[in-house]
Design a protein around this motif. Structure first.
Motif, PDB file in Angstrom:
ATOM      1  N   TYR A  73       0.819  -1.221   0.000  1.00  0.00           N
ATOM      2  CA  TYR A  73       0.000   0.000   0.000  1.00  0.00           C
ATOM      3  C   TYR A  73       0.846   1.261   0.000  1.00  0.00           C
ATOM      4  O   TYR A  73       0.344   2.365  -0.141  1.00  0.00           O
ATOM      5  CB  TYR A  73      -0.896   0.012   1.258  1.00  0.00           C
ATOM      6  CG  TYR A  73      -0.130  -0.314   2.536  1.00  0.00           C
ATOM      7  CD1 TYR A  73       0.704   0.627   3.129  1.00  0.00           C
ATOM      8  CD2 TYR A  73      -0.207  -1.583   3.120  1.00  0.00           C
ATOM      9  CE1 TYR A  73       1.436   0.331   4.269  1.00  0.00           C
ATOM     10  CE2 TYR A  73       0.526  -1.883   4.256  1.00  0.00           C
ATOM     11  CZ  TYR A  73       1.344  -0.925   4.830  1.00  0.00           C
ATOM     12  OH  TYR A  73       2.085  -1.224   5.943  1.00  0.00           O
ATOM     13  N   CYS A  74       2.167   1.132   0.210  1.00  0.00           N
ATOM     14  CA  CYS A  74       2.926   2.287   0.684  1.00  0.00           C
ATOM     15  C   CYS A  74       3.676   3.060  -0.403  1.00  0.00           C
ATOM     16  O   CYS A  74       4.530   2.516  -1.104  1.00  0.00           O
ATOM     17  CB  CYS A  74       3.912   1.857   1.763  1.00  0.00           C
ATOM     18  SG  CYS A  74       4.715   3.298   2.514  1.00  0.00           S
ATOM     19  N   PRO A  75       3.384   4.358  -0.484  1.00  0.00           N
ATOM     20  CA  PRO A  75       4.055   5.199  -1.478  1.00  0.00           C
ATOM     21  C   PRO A  75       5.531   5.435  -1.167  1.00  0.00           C
ATOM     22  O   PRO A  75       6.260   5.949  -2.020  1.00  0.00           O
ATOM     23  CB  PRO A  75       3.272   6.524  -1.399  1.00  0.00           C
ATOM     24  CG  PRO A  75       2.565   6.527  -0.081  1.00  0.00           C
ATOM     25  CD  PRO A  75       2.333   5.089   0.272  1.00  0.00           C
ATOM     26  N   GLN A  76       5.984   5.047   0.037  1.00  0.00           N
ATOM     27  CA  GLN A  76       7.354   5.355   0.439  1.00  0.00           C
ATOM     28  C   GLN A  76       8.324   4.187   0.224  1.00  0.00           C
ATOM     29  O   GLN A  76       9.520   4.315   0.501  1.00  0.00           O
ATOM     30  CB  GLN A  76       7.391   5.761   1.902  1.00  0.00           C
ATOM     31  CG  GLN A  76       6.469   6.952   2.193  1.00  0.00           C
ATOM     32  CD  GLN A  76       6.871   7.644   3.460  1.00  0.00           C
ATOM     33  OE1 GLN A  76       7.928   8.258   3.530  1.00  0.00           O
ATOM     34  NE2 GLN A  76       6.049   7.504   4.477  1.00  0.00           N
ATOM     35  N   ALA A  77       7.811   3.066  -0.255  1.00  0.00           N
ATOM     36  CA  ALA A  77       8.688   1.917  -0.520  1.00  0.00           C
ATOM     37  C   ALA A  77       9.532   2.242  -1.756  1.00  0.00           C
ATOM     38  O   ALA A  77       8.986   2.589  -2.805  1.00  0.00           O
ATOM     39  CB  ALA A  77       7.839   0.674  -0.758  1.00  0.00           C
ATOM     40  N   ALA A  78      10.850   2.089  -1.617  1.00  0.00           N
ATOM     41  CA  ALA A  78      11.755   2.491  -2.707  1.00  0.00           C
ATOM     42  C   ALA A  78      11.465   1.727  -3.993  1.00  0.00           C
ATOM     43  O   ALA A  78      11.649   2.250  -5.094  1.00  0.00           O
ATOM     44  CB  ALA A  78      13.196   2.252  -2.265  1.00  0.00           C
ATOM     45  N   ALA A 115      10.244   6.561   7.252  1.00  0.00           N
ATOM     46  CA  ALA A 115      10.157   5.462   6.289  1.00  0.00           C
ATOM     47  C   ALA A 115      11.388   4.559   6.436  1.00  0.00           C
ATOM     48  O   ALA A 115      12.253   4.518   5.567  1.00  0.00           O
ATOM     49  CB  ALA A 115      10.043   6.011   4.875  1.00  0.00           C
ATOM     50  N   TRP A 116      11.446   3.895   7.560  1.00  0.00           N
ATOM     51  CA  TRP A 116      12.542   2.964   7.845  1.00  0.00           C
ATOM     52  C   TRP A 116      11.986   1.571   8.079  1.00  0.00           C
ATOM     53  O   TRP A 116      10.854   1.418   8.538  1.00  0.00           O
ATOM     54  CB  TRP A 116      13.249   3.365   9.152  1.00  0.00           C
ATOM     55  CG  TRP A 116      14.076   4.609   9.089  1.00  0.00           C
ATOM     56  CD1 TRP A 116      14.838   5.037   8.051  1.00  0.00           C
ATOM     57  CD2 TRP A 116      14.238   5.574  10.136  1.00  0.00           C
ATOM     58  NE1 TRP A 116      15.466   6.217   8.392  1.00  0.00           N
ATOM     59  CE2 TRP A 116      15.123   6.557   9.662  1.00  0.00           C
ATOM     60  CE3 TRP A 116      13.734   5.706  11.438  1.00  0.00           C
ATOM     61  CZ2 TRP A 116      15.499   7.659  10.425  1.00  0.00           C
ATOM     62  CZ3 TRP A 116      14.099   6.780  12.194  1.00  0.00           C
ATOM     63  CH2 TRP A 116      14.979   7.760  11.705  1.00  0.00           C
ATOM     64  N   ARG A 117      12.821   0.559   7.831  1.00  0.00           N
ATOM     65  CA  ARG A 117      12.488  -0.788   8.328  1.00  0.00           C
ATOM     66  C   ARG A 117      12.565  -0.738   9.853  1.00  0.00           C
ATOM     67  O   ARG A 117      11.772  -1.332  10.551  1.00  0.00           O
ATOM     68  CB  ARG A 117      13.491  -1.790   7.746  1.00  0.00           C
ATOM     69  CG  ARG A 117      13.325  -3.191   8.266  1.00  0.00           C
ATOM     70  CD  ARG A 117      14.203  -4.148   7.472  1.00  0.00           C
ATOM     71  NE  ARG A 117      14.374  -5.420   8.151  1.00  0.00           N
ATOM     72  CZ  ARG A 117      13.496  -6.414   8.107  1.00  0.00           C
ATOM     73  NH1 ARG A 117      12.373  -6.290   7.421  1.00  0.00           N
ATOM     74  NH2 ARG A 117      13.724  -7.545   8.742  1.00  0.00           N
ATOM     75  N   THR A 181       8.370  -8.598   3.372  1.00  0.00           N
ATOM     76  CA  THR A 181       9.710  -8.337   3.908  1.00  0.00           C
ATOM     77  C   THR A 181       9.741  -8.275   5.438  1.00  0.00           C
ATOM     78  O   THR A 181      10.813  -8.133   6.025  1.00  0.00           O
ATOM     79  CB  THR A 181      10.259  -7.013   3.340  1.00  0.00           C
ATOM     80  OG1 THR A 181       9.269  -5.990   3.523  1.00  0.00           O
ATOM     81  CG2 THR A 181      10.582  -7.139   1.859  1.00  0.00           C
ATOM     82  N   ARG A 182       8.586  -8.324   6.055  1.00  0.00           N
ATOM     83  CA  ARG A 182       8.505  -8.263   7.522  1.00  0.00           C
ATOM     84  C   ARG A 182       7.299  -9.082   7.950  1.00  0.00           C
ATOM     85  O   ARG A 182       6.194  -8.831   7.474  1.00  0.00           O
ATOM     86  CB  ARG A 182       8.331  -6.804   7.945  1.00  0.00           C
ATOM     87  CG  ARG A 182       7.832  -6.581   9.326  1.00  0.00           C
ATOM     88  CD  ARG A 182       7.404  -5.156   9.576  1.00  0.00           C
ATOM     89  NE  ARG A 182       8.386  -4.193   9.088  1.00  0.00           N
ATOM     90  CZ  ARG A 182       8.282  -2.880   9.296  1.00  0.00           C
ATOM     91  NH1 ARG A 182       7.284  -2.394   9.977  1.00  0.00           N
ATOM     92  NH2 ARG A 182       9.183  -2.067   8.820  1.00  0.00           N
ATOM     93  N   GLY A 183       7.521 -10.051   8.813  1.00  0.00           N
ATOM     94  CA  GLY A 183       6.411 -10.904   9.249  1.00  0.00           C
ATOM     95  C   GLY A 183       5.578 -10.210  10.311  1.00  0.00           C
ATOM     96  O   GLY A 183       6.041  -9.282  10.973  1.00  0.00           O
TER      97      GLY A 183
HETATM   98 FE1  SF4 Z   1       6.043   2.190   4.044  1.00  0.00          FE
HETATM   99 FE2  SF4 Z   1       8.410   1.300   4.725  1.00  0.00          FE
HETATM  100 FE3  SF4 Z   1       6.633   1.746   6.654  1.00  0.00          FE
HETATM  101 FE4  SF4 Z   1       6.292  -0.303   4.908  1.00  0.00          FE
HETATM  102  S1  SF4 Z   1       7.929  -0.091   6.421  1.00  0.00           S
HETATM  103  S2  SF4 Z   1       4.740   1.190   5.593  1.00  0.00           S
HETATM  104  S3  SF4 Z   1       7.192   0.543   3.015  1.00  0.00           S
HETATM  105  S4  SF4 Z   1       7.520   3.271   5.272  1.00  0.00           S
END
Ligand code: SF4
Ligand code: SAM
Ligand code: DTB
Length: 341
Positions: A73-78, A115-117, A181-183
């Motif tokens: 859903y995220c516009p910030q994913a590279a 917008a970090w992991r 990428t994240r459970g």
């Molecule tokens: Fe967006 Fe990254 Fe947060 Fe996922 S982890 S919601 S891609 S900012």
């Protein structure tokens, strides 16, 4: 009819503590005739909150774009081409200025999103300086920085962080279709760290991602069964951003959105239920229904993180029409028990 697990029970307080919301019980709530559902949500809401008060949180994206995760859903994913640029972490001065502006227009809580992991130690130190400075203005502080490592929640707490936002986002079965990428278990680990450090938990999810009603019920049940349940529960309606995999998903019926808000209110009676992303496209009448369904918090100010939100002036007009008042800095919240009401 009230679902079995939600009926008043006569068991001892200890047994009540273990009470659990089944997915079927939440599905039964969602299927309740609309008027009955709103009536019940109102009853629960009025038992625990001043009926016409709404809490105002302002968001600021302190670190925008370039995220390595793949949240669909995220516009910030590279990895998605959404036009959101990768920017550096803001300075403490810039953040304080934005927090002061939010306070001036009436926000009581300021939420800093990155917008970090998860935060690197060097970045976390800078965020703790931001938290300290925002807190010093007299605002409640919230941060959403992704997954936390051991010891990081304690550093945020020590700096004066009141809330940490980390969403479950989707029910356990649907989650894997949205994020790989994240459970979800990793999210639960972070939530435990936040709790253990004595920070209030802000945790909710997104609807309108093409999930079934059972899946929405699963998400609400999962949130309500956290022990204790979150103090703040953001209910986001997917903001569809071109370039993300979820762009073009059939829109959720908006009565179903209102039902989801009501189910959150009924299952988490003492939580602040936040009408979150998606408000820009909602009519005043729909938002009024969400308040009737027990929503008592919004994101306030013309931007969420990267997408739009209604202008503050439009919200003030809506509040005036509905007789709603901004909530002052919230009284200390009890962590929610799992007792339905
Ligand atoms: Fe967006 Fe990254 Fe947060 Fe996922 S982890 S919601 S891609 S900012
Ligand atoms: N990177 C951190 C993380 O994922 O935990 C913090 C920021 S992230 C943008 C915070 C939350 O914003 C997500 O968990 C999701 O619930 C919500 N969100 C992001 N994009 C959204 C969208 N397009 N529509 C609705 N909610 C969205
Ligand atoms: C939450 O549940 N919703 C907010 C906040 N927590 C951080 C974020 C919504 C983001 C919507 C998309 C964007 O503006 O980038």
């Amino acid at each position: 009819m009230m679902p079995q697990s939600a009926q008043q029970n006569t068991r001892s307080p200890a047994a009540q503590k273990a009470q659990h919301w089944t997915v079927a019980a939440v599905e039964a709530l969602l299927a309740t005739p609309f008027g009955d559902l709103i009536f019940r949500a109102q009853q629960v809401h009025r038992r625990h909150f001043a009926a016409n008060e709404v809490q105002l949180s302002t968001l600021l994206s302190i670190k925008t774009g370039g995220c390595p995760e793949d949240c669909g859903y995220c516009p910030q994913a590279a990895r998605y081409h959404t036009g959101v640029e990768n920017e550096a972490l803001m300075t403490v001065e810039e953040v304080v200025q934005a927090a002061h502006a939010a306070q001036e227009i009436g926000a009581s809580r300021f939420c800093m999103g990155a917008a970090w992991r998860g935060p690197k130690q060097r970045d976390l130190e800078k965020v703790t300086r931001m938290v300290r400075a925002v807190k010093a203005l007299g605002l409640e502080t919230c941060a959403t920085l992704g997954m936390l490592k051991d010891g990081q929640a304690e550093q945020l707490k020590e700096a004066g962080l009141d809330y940490y936002n980390h969403n479950l986002d989707a029910d356990a079965d649907f989650y894997g279709e949205i994020i790989t990428t994240r459970g979800q278990g990793e999210r639960l680990d972070t939530l435990e760290k936040v709790r253990a450090a004595g920070i209030h938990v802000c945790c909710g999810g997104i609807v309108g991602m093409g999930e079934s009603r059972a899946s929405r019920a699963g998400l609400i049940a999962q949130l309500a069964n956290l022990d204790p349940y979150p103090e703040s529960v953001p209910i986001n309606n997917l903001v569809q951003v071109e370039g993300t995999p979820l762009y073009g998903t059939p829109k959720l019926d908006l009565f179903e959105f209102v039902r989801t808000v009501a189910a959150a209110r009924i299952t988490m009676p003492k939580a602040m239920v936040r009408l979150s992303a998606g408000r820009e496209d909602m009519s005043s009448e729909l938002q009024a229904l969400c308040f009737l369904a027990g929503a008592n918090s919004i994101f306030y100010g013309d931007k969420l993180l990267t997408t739009g939100n209604p202008e503050a002036e439009r919200d003030r007009e809506l509040f005036a029409k509905l007789g709603l008042k901004p909530m002052a800095i919230a009284r200390k919240q009890d962590p929610g028990s799992r007792i339905p009401d």
